[in-house]
Scaffold this motif. Sequence first.
Motif, PDB file in Angstrom:
ATOM      1  N   TRP A 124       0.802  -1.208   0.000  1.00  0.00           N
ATOM      2  CA  TRP A 124       0.000   0.000   0.000  1.00  0.00           C
ATOM      3  C   TRP A 124       0.841   1.266   0.000  1.00  0.00           C
ATOM      4  O   TRP A 124       0.418   2.295  -0.528  1.00  0.00           O
ATOM      5  N   ASP A 125       2.059   1.202   0.574  1.00  0.00           N
ATOM      6  CA  ASP A 125       2.864   2.417   0.674  1.00  0.00           C
ATOM      7  C   ASP A 125       3.308   2.918  -0.693  1.00  0.00           C
ATOM      8  O   ASP A 125       3.309   4.131  -0.954  1.00  0.00           O
ATOM      9  N   LEU A 126       3.659   1.993  -1.598  1.00  0.00           N
ATOM     10  CA  LEU A 126       4.051   2.404  -2.945  1.00  0.00           C
ATOM     11  C   LEU A 126       2.867   3.008  -3.703  1.00  0.00           C
ATOM     12  O   LEU A 126       3.015   4.003  -4.420  1.00  0.00           O
ATOM     13  N   LEU A 127       1.700   2.392  -3.530  1.00  0.00           N
ATOM     14  CA  LEU A 127       0.510   2.879  -4.227  1.00  0.00           C
ATOM     15  C   LEU A 127       0.081   4.253  -3.717  1.00  0.00           C
ATOM     16  O   LEU A 127      -0.508   5.039  -4.453  1.00  0.00           O
ATOM     17  N   LEU A 128       0.374   4.535  -2.458  1.00  0.00           N
ATOM     18  CA  LEU A 128       0.095   5.862  -1.903  1.00  0.00           C
ATOM     19  C   LEU A 128       1.139   6.881  -2.335  1.00  0.00           C
ATOM     20  O   LEU A 128       0.809   8.017  -2.707  1.00  0.00           O
ATOM     21  N   PHE A 129       2.400   6.482  -2.282  1.00  0.00           N
ATOM     22  CA  PHE A 129       3.499   7.425  -2.457  1.00  0.00           C
ATOM     23  C   PHE A 129       3.609   7.937  -3.896  1.00  0.00           C
ATOM     24  O   PHE A 129       3.759   9.146  -4.121  1.00  0.00           O
ATOM     25  N   ALA A 130       3.541   7.039  -4.870  1.00  0.00           N
ATOM     26  CA  ALA A 130       3.784   7.432  -6.267  1.00  0.00           C
ATOM     27  C   ALA A 130       2.787   8.477  -6.771  1.00  0.00           C
ATOM     28  O   ALA A 130       3.197   9.511  -7.311  1.00  0.00           O
ATOM     29  N   PRO A 131       1.467   8.275  -6.625  1.00  0.00           N
ATOM     30  CA  PRO A 131       0.534   9.309  -7.100  1.00  0.00           C
ATOM     31  C   PRO A 131       0.713  10.646  -6.383  1.00  0.00           C
ATOM     32  O   PRO A 131       0.594  11.708  -7.004  1.00  0.00           O
ATOM     33  N   CYS A 132       0.981  10.597  -5.081  1.00  0.00           N
ATOM     34  CA  CYS A 132       1.186  11.844  -4.332  1.00  0.00           C
ATOM     35  C   CYS A 132       2.437  12.570  -4.811  1.00  0.00           C
ATOM     36  O   CYS A 132       2.467  13.810  -4.880  1.00  0.00           O
ATOM     37  N   LEU A 133       3.474  11.810  -5.154  1.00  0.00           N
ATOM     38  CA  LEU A 133       4.707  12.414  -5.664  1.00  0.00           C
ATOM     39  C   LEU A 133       4.473  13.068  -7.022  1.00  0.00           C
ATOM     40  O   LEU A 133       4.934  14.192  -7.272  1.00  0.00           O
ATOM     41  N   VAL A 134       3.749  12.375  -7.889  1.00  0.00           N
ATOM     42  CA  VAL A 134       3.425  12.935  -9.203  1.00  0.00           C
ATOM     43  C   VAL A 134       2.595  14.206  -9.039  1.00  0.00           C
ATOM     44  O   VAL A 134       2.845  15.217  -9.710  1.00  0.00           O
ATOM     45  N   MET A 135       1.604  14.160  -8.157  1.00  0.00           N
ATOM     46  CA  MET A 135       0.771  15.329  -7.914  1.00  0.00           C
ATOM     47  C   MET A 135       1.611  16.508  -7.430  1.00  0.00           C
ATOM     48  O   MET A 135       1.423  17.650  -7.888  1.00  0.00           O
ATOM     49  N   TYR A 136       2.561  16.256  -6.532  1.00  0.00           N
ATOM     50  CA  TYR A 136       3.372  17.338  -5.975  1.00  0.00           C
ATOM     51  C   TYR A 136       4.248  17.984  -7.046  1.00  0.00           C
ATOM     52  O   TYR A 136       4.325  19.218  -7.130  1.00  0.00           O
ATOM     53  N   PHE A 137       4.887  17.180  -7.886  1.00  0.00           N
ATOM     54  CA  PHE A 137       5.753  17.757  -8.925  1.00  0.00           C
ATOM     55  C   PHE A 137       4.935  18.473  -9.995  1.00  0.00           C
ATOM     56  O   PHE A 137       5.378  19.483 -10.552  1.00  0.00           O
ATOM     57  N   MET A 138       3.728  17.979 -10.276  1.00  0.00           N
ATOM     58  CA  MET A 138       2.867  18.707 -11.206  1.00  0.00           C
ATOM     59  C   MET A 138       2.413  20.026 -10.595  1.00  0.00           C
ATOM     60  O   MET A 138       2.301  21.040 -11.292  1.00  0.00           O
ATOM     61  N   TYR A 139       2.145  20.012  -9.296  1.00  0.00           N
ATOM     62  CA  TYR A 139       1.795  21.254  -8.594  1.00  0.00           C
ATOM     63  C   TYR A 139       2.923  22.280  -8.726  1.00  0.00           C
ATOM     64  O   TYR A 139       2.661  23.460  -9.014  1.00  0.00           O
ATOM     65  N   LEU A 140       4.175  21.845  -8.539  1.00  0.00           N
ATOM     66  CA  LEU A 140       5.311  22.756  -8.667  1.00  0.00           C
ATOM     67  C   LEU A 140       5.401  23.329 -10.076  1.00  0.00           C
ATOM     68  O   LEU A 140       5.667  24.526 -10.267  1.00  0.00           O
ATOM     69  N   LEU A 141       5.185  22.463 -11.077  1.00  0.00           N
ATOM     70  CA  LEU A 141       5.241  22.912 -12.469  1.00  0.00           C
ATOM     71  C   LEU A 141       4.138  23.931 -12.755  1.00  0.00           C
ATOM     72  O   LEU A 141       4.387  24.985 -13.355  1.00  0.00           O
ATOM     73  N   ILE A 142       2.921  23.616 -12.329  1.00  0.00           N
ATOM     74  CA  ILE A 142       1.786  24.510 -12.578  1.00  0.00           C
ATOM     75  C   ILE A 142       1.964  25.835 -11.840  1.00  0.00           C
ATOM     76  O   ILE A 142       1.676  26.910 -12.381  1.00  0.00           O
ATOM     77  N   TRP A 143       2.451  25.778 -10.612  1.00  0.00           N
ATOM     78  CA  TRP A 143       2.683  26.997  -9.857  1.00  0.00           C
ATOM     79  C   TRP A 143       3.759  27.862 -10.512  1.00  0.00           C
ATOM     80  O   TRP A 143       3.609  29.085 -10.613  1.00  0.00           O
ATOM     81  N   HIS A 144       4.809  27.217 -10.992  1.00  0.00           N
ATOM     82  CA  HIS A 144       5.914  27.969 -11.605  1.00  0.00           C
ATOM     83  C   HIS A 144       5.484  28.622 -12.915  1.00  0.00           C
ATOM     84  O   HIS A 144       5.877  29.757 -13.197  1.00  0.00           O
ATOM     85  N   ARG A 145       4.644  27.942 -13.704  1.00  0.00           N
ATOM     86  CA  ARG A 145       4.294  28.448 -15.027  1.00  0.00           C
ATOM     87  C   ARG A 145       3.008  29.270 -15.049  1.00  0.00           C
ATOM     88  O   ARG A 145       2.896  30.215 -15.835  1.00  0.00           O
ATOM     89  N   LEU A 146       2.033  28.914 -14.222  1.00  0.00           N
ATOM     90  CA  LEU A 146       0.726  29.568 -14.295  1.00  0.00           C
ATOM     91  C   LEU A 146       0.327  30.335 -13.043  1.00  0.00           C
ATOM     92  O   LEU A 146      -0.537  31.213 -13.104  1.00  0.00           O
ATOM     93  N   LYS A 147       0.899  29.965 -11.905  1.00  0.00           N
ATOM     94  CA  LYS A 147       0.498  30.557 -10.612  1.00  0.00           C
ATOM     95  C   LYS A 147      -0.959  30.257 -10.275  1.00  0.00           C
ATOM     96  O   LYS A 147      -1.573  30.937  -9.456  1.00  0.00           O
ATOM     97  N   GLY A 148      -1.538  29.256 -10.903  1.00  0.00           N
ATOM     98  CA  GLY A 148      -2.920  28.878 -10.642  1.00  0.00           C
ATOM     99  C   GLY A 148      -3.297  27.681 -11.493  1.00  0.00           C
ATOM    100  O   GLY A 148      -2.612  27.359 -12.460  1.00  0.00           O
ATOM    101  N   TYR A 149      -4.391  27.024 -11.144  1.00  0.00           N
ATOM    102  CA  TYR A 149      -4.807  25.827 -11.872  1.00  0.00           C
ATOM    103  C   TYR A 149      -5.958  26.153 -12.829  1.00  0.00           C
ATOM    104  O   TYR A 149      -6.603  27.194 -12.742  1.00  0.00           O
ATOM    105  N   THR A 150      -6.200  25.247 -13.762  1.00  0.00           N
ATOM    106  CA  THR A 150      -7.369  25.301 -14.636  1.00  0.00           C
ATOM    107  C   THR A 150      -8.025  23.921 -14.617  1.00  0.00           C
ATOM    108  O   THR A 150      -7.465  22.961 -14.086  1.00  0.00           O
TER     109      THR A 150
END
Length: 272
Positions: free
Chosen positions: A213-239
């Motif tokens: 269960w730890d891998l299944l929890l960790f990987a999606p959360c990690l992807v979400m976090y790095f996408m958040y950083l990318l979106i924040w850096h480029r857009l400063k907001g979500y769509t």
Amino acid sequence: MRISLDTSKWFDRPWAAFIFFTRLPLWRLHEPPRESYRAVVEYWPLTGWLTGAAMAAVIYFGSLVLPYSIAVLLAIAARLLITGALHEDGLADFFDGFGGGGADRQRILDIMKDSRIGTYGVIGLGLYLLLLFSLLASMPAKLAALTVMAADPFSKMVSAQIILMLPYARREDEAKARVVYRKISLKAGVGLFIQGMLPFVMLIYVTGGAMRWDLLLFAPCLVMYFMYLLIWHRLKGYTGDCCGAMFLLTELSFYLCATYQTFNNKALWTWF
């Protein structure tokens, strides 16, 4: 004495979520108040119960009468029909905007709002669908069906956190759906967590703990976090496109971890 102006019923918000995130003609039975659509993300994982169950049923029962690869393709097609490729459209727009928009925030937003698909969108969407098919086809049918039922609502729960972390990048009148999602309250957050975690817990329970269960929890959360950083850096907001893209990519990481465990844990093969 204060008189509440909220005339919505208890089922209006989840009903609005199913209308918003699927192409089922539920609006013919009941049309919720417009304000209900501001809370659709709070019930996003609940719609994942429907799409996940539909894919799981097609994979499992389809594999009994058809070659397994055909059953997987039909399952993917079933979800596309139910959702009207809503999230896939967001993924294509996301790749187009972030791939061809450079560092210009307004240009990225304009490209993502454009209804035409570009080179980055075609390549990104094609690679996503190939990976999705390959990962699901690499697991036994029963395990793939259970994994889909867990991955869909769980990944939507994880992706929904983006509206807590970022402001909306456009004005409401500029939004594609003319809707800006409201911030998730504590009560709604608890409901969101339950919607996303129940199928996940079922997957871990049915596999008898053979699935980590730890891998299944960790990987999606990690992807979400790095996408958040990318979106924040480029857009400063979500769509809305960012939400759809985040869901599909976090879900893909869930399948990647499940496939990895399938090939490195013989118990999962013998169990199913």
